[in-house]
Design a protein around this motif. Structure first.
Motif, PDB file in Angstrom:
ATOM      1  N   LEU A  71      -3.901 -10.401  -7.295  1.00 39.34           N
ATOM      2  CA  LEU A  71      -4.156  -9.711  -8.558  1.00 39.34           C
ATOM      3  C   LEU A  71      -5.567  -9.132  -8.566  1.00 39.34           C
ATOM      4  O   LEU A  71      -5.777  -7.991  -8.977  1.00 39.34           O
ATOM      5  CB  LEU A  71      -3.979 -10.667  -9.738  1.00 39.34           C
ATOM      6  N   LYS A  72      -6.531  -9.955  -8.122  1.00 41.76           N
ATOM      7  CA  LYS A  72      -7.930  -9.520  -8.039  1.00 41.76           C
ATOM      8  C   LYS A  72      -8.526 -10.109  -6.771  1.00 41.76           C
ATOM      9  O   LYS A  72      -8.322 -11.287  -6.469  1.00 41.76           O
ATOM     10  CB  LYS A  72      -8.753 -10.017  -9.242  1.00 41.76           C
ATOM     11  N   GLY A  73      -9.273  -9.294  -6.050  1.00 42.23           N
ATOM     12  CA  GLY A  73      -9.948  -9.805  -4.868  1.00 42.23           C
ATOM     13  C   GLY A  73      -9.638  -8.991  -3.632  1.00 42.23           C
ATOM     14  O   GLY A  73      -8.874  -8.014  -3.677  1.00 42.23           O
ATOM     15  N   HIS A  74     -10.222  -9.397  -2.511  1.00 43.95           N
ATOM     16  CA  HIS A  74     -10.116  -8.624  -1.281  1.00 43.95           C
ATOM     17  C   HIS A  74     -10.248  -9.577  -0.094  1.00 43.95           C
ATOM     18  O   HIS A  74     -11.307 -10.138   0.152  1.00 43.95           O
ATOM     19  CB  HIS A  74     -11.210  -7.552  -1.252  1.00 43.95           C
ATOM     20  N   PHE A  75      -9.152  -9.748   0.646  1.00 44.02           N
ATOM     21  CA  PHE A  75      -9.119 -10.595   1.833  1.00 44.02           C
ATOM     22  C   PHE A  75      -8.700  -9.753   3.040  1.00 44.02           C
ATOM     23  O   PHE A  75      -8.122  -8.674   2.894  1.00 44.02           O
ATOM     24  CB  PHE A  75      -8.132 -11.746   1.659  1.00 44.02           C
ATOM     25  N   GLN A  76      -8.985 -10.281   4.228  1.00 45.82           N
ATOM     26  CA  GLN A  76      -8.538  -9.626   5.454  1.00 45.82           C
ATOM     27  C   GLN A  76      -7.707 -10.607   6.276  1.00 45.82           C
ATOM     28  O   GLN A  76      -8.113 -11.753   6.494  1.00 45.82           O
ATOM     29  CB  GLN A  76      -9.720  -9.143   6.287  1.00 45.82           C
ATOM     30  N   HIS A  77      -6.553 -10.128   6.742  1.00 47.46           N
ATOM     31  CA  HIS A  77      -5.667 -10.906   7.615  1.00 47.46           C
ATOM     32  C   HIS A  77      -5.902 -10.508   9.068  1.00 47.46           C
ATOM     33  O   HIS A  77      -5.996  -9.328   9.396  1.00 47.46           O
ATOM     34  CB  HIS A  77      -4.200 -10.623   7.236  1.00 47.46           C
ATOM     35  N   ARG A  78      -5.984 -11.500   9.951  1.00 52.24           N
ATOM     36  CA  ARG A  78      -5.988 -11.273  11.400  1.00 52.24           C
ATOM     37  C   ARG A  78      -5.075 -12.300  12.040  1.00 52.24           C
ATOM     38  O   ARG A  78      -5.039 -13.458  11.600  1.00 52.24           O
ATOM     39  CB  ARG A  78      -7.399 -11.423  11.983  1.00 52.24           C
TER      40      ARG A  78
END
Length: 282
Positions: A71-78
């Motif tokens: 909903l809110k935020g910013h992550f990175q998948h690896r």
């Protein structure tokens, strides 16, 4: 049996932590057949950097699918297969671990509000040793339907019939039929859903409160519903609700950390293969 679904069980989420100390609210149903095909839901919600900055460093999975919705935020998948994906506000990502995957989910944001969910979906035995898959979808890819009567419905996975209209989300690859949607409503708005009678259904209220028939579900509660074809939802205040509908998997569930298989022997084999580096060869 009534044609209308009703609340039969209410489960409050409980505080815990995972990854590198990330604070979450969790509802687990590994041993509850009425959750199936879903296994667990984690809610990540904080405005304190220290609650989430550690993220989820590299770790393995086997035998499950994960659906992460922000909903809110910013992550990175690896992951070890070379996939890199951005998980931004309003977007989602899906991963089928199959026979094995090693991945990380790390925050790109340095401060500000974080609010998101990770949902574990079980894989049937036929899929648990298939190659892993990954798919992410940004906010503009998610199906949105808004009316004055019902508010806004965002469909992430599967399909749903809402107030007589069928809507489908961008994720259609789940191993069994599974629908995940997000209903955002104001006080007085209502939503009627038509569902397959034999599917399980549950709701998680992440904001406000709603009524299902004559019973109330409040923020922080997962409610399990009876079988039926119809369900009436009404918002008593400004609310946000995750909707889960799925085809049950009638198989044994053996859970050990990040692995979900059908027997303890399979779990032991999984641990052996991960420890010896087999996952990295997939």
């Amino acid at each position: 049996m009534s044609n209308y679904r009703e609340i039969t069980q209410q489960i409050r989420s409980h505080a815990t932590s995972d990854g590198d100390g990330v604070k979450i609210q969790r509802v687990a149903g590994f041993n509850n057949a009425r959750f199936s095909p879903f296994l667990m839901m984690d809610e990540l919600k904080s405005d304190q950097r220290s609650d989430y900055v550690g993220g989820f460093p590299p770790h393995p999975h086997r035998g499950i699918e994960t659906l992460t919705y922000m909903l809110k935020g910013h992550f990175q998948h690896r992951d070890h297969m070379g996939n890199v994906g951005e998980l931004k506000s309003g977007g989602a990502q899906w991963m089928a671990a199959g026979r094995g995957v090693i991945h990380s989910e790390m925050p790109i944001m340095e401060d500000g509000d974080l609010h998101g969910f990770q949902i574990w979906i079980n894989q049937p035995a036929r899929d648990k040793m298939k190659p892993a898959q990954y798919f992410d979808f940004q906010p503009e890819m998610i199906t949105e339907h808004q009316t004055e009567q019902a508010g806004m419905l965002r469909v992430l996975a599967g399909s749903i019939i809402a107030n007589g209209e069928e809507l489908s989300g961008p994720l259609t690859k789940t191993g069994v039929a599974a629908t995940v949607a997000d209903w955002r409503s104001n006080a007085g708005q209502t939503l009627e859903l038509t569902t397959p009678a034999g599917f399980n259904m549950m709701l998680y209220v992440y904001q406000g409160a709603i009524e299902v028939g004559d019973r109330e579900a409040k923020q922080g509660e997962m409610v399990l519903l009876s079988k039926g074809e119809l369900v009436n939802l009404s918002a008593s205040q400004s609310s946000g609700v995750l909707i889960f509908i799925g085809e049950p998997i009638d198989e044994p569930v053996v859970h050990y950390g990040p692995f979900v298989m059908n027997s303890m022997e399979e779990i032991e084999q999984t641990i052996k293969e991960y420890s010896s580096g087999v996952f990295e060869t997939y």
